[in-house]
Design a protein around this motif. Structure first.
Motif: not given
Length: 205
Positions: A102-125
């Motif tokens: 990555g660039t910059g930082g340090p990170l202050s929060k969780l960042v999620i970037t989709p790379l491949v879009k899933g089509t299955g069910p949603v994951v649950k805790a």
């Protein structure tokens, strides 16, 4: 002619008569044998023909052999990440991803970037989830860990404190079949540095 001559002549006559009678008896027996044998021979083809006719009738009445069953979906080999993800995985998830710092930082929060879009069910805790993943320091450096290098996906319960907080917070809500990049601040990881993961979500049960 003397008495002796007469007696001898009678004996010869009787012997001849006996021989002729014996020959006649033999001829009669031979005739009877051939007649009876001939009668049996006449009957055999009838019996054979009857048996053949019966066999033909049975064969005609018998049902045709059942055709071979066509393969069904349930008999096909399960795809990687079977279960909830069966039939939902993109071919891209079969290829090891490239991971860049990555660039910059340090990170202050969780960042999620989709790379491949899933089509299955949603994951649950609380579900047991199967992943492939690759990990580097966020600022750059060598690969720290990878399920790809081991040739074996990783399985764990999510959202139950068994993994780092960044995973427990970032994976629930994603869809099975997704490939995501997770930039996780040190506070949600191992406390020493920011991390970058690429995670493939293969299955969830």
């Amino acid at each position: 002619m003397s008495d002796r001559t007469v007696a001898a002549s009678k004996r010869r006559s009787q012997a001849i008569a006996g021989g002729v009678a014996g020959a006649l008896v033999f001829v009669v027996l031979a005739i009877v044998f051939f007649v009876v044998r001939s009668g049996d021979d006449d009957k055999q083809p009838v019996a054979s023909a009857t048996a053949t006719t019966a066999a033909t009738a049975d064969a005609a009445a018998a049902p045709e052999p059942a055709a071979s069953a066509e393969p069904t979906a349930s008999s096909a080999p399960a795809a990687a990440g079977s279960g909830a993800a069966a039939g939902t995985l993109s071919p891209e998830l079969s290829k090891e991803p490239e991971i860049k710092p990555g660039t910059g930082g340090p990170l202050s929060k969780l960042v999620i970037t989709p790379l491949v879009k899933g089509t299955g069910p949603v994951v649950k805790a609380g579900q047991t989830v199967t992943f492939n993943y690759k990990l580097i320091p966020y600022a750059g450096g060598a690969v720290m860990d990878s399920s790809w290098s081991r040739g074996q996906p990783f399985t764990s319960v999510i959202g139950a404190g068994q993994l780092i907080a960044g995973w427990d917070q970032g994976i629930p809500g994603q869809k099975v079949g997704s490939r995501i990049q997770m930039d996780i601040p040190a506070a949600l990881a191992y406390k020493d540095q920011d991390l970058r993961f690429i995670v493939d979500i293969l299955d969830a049960k």
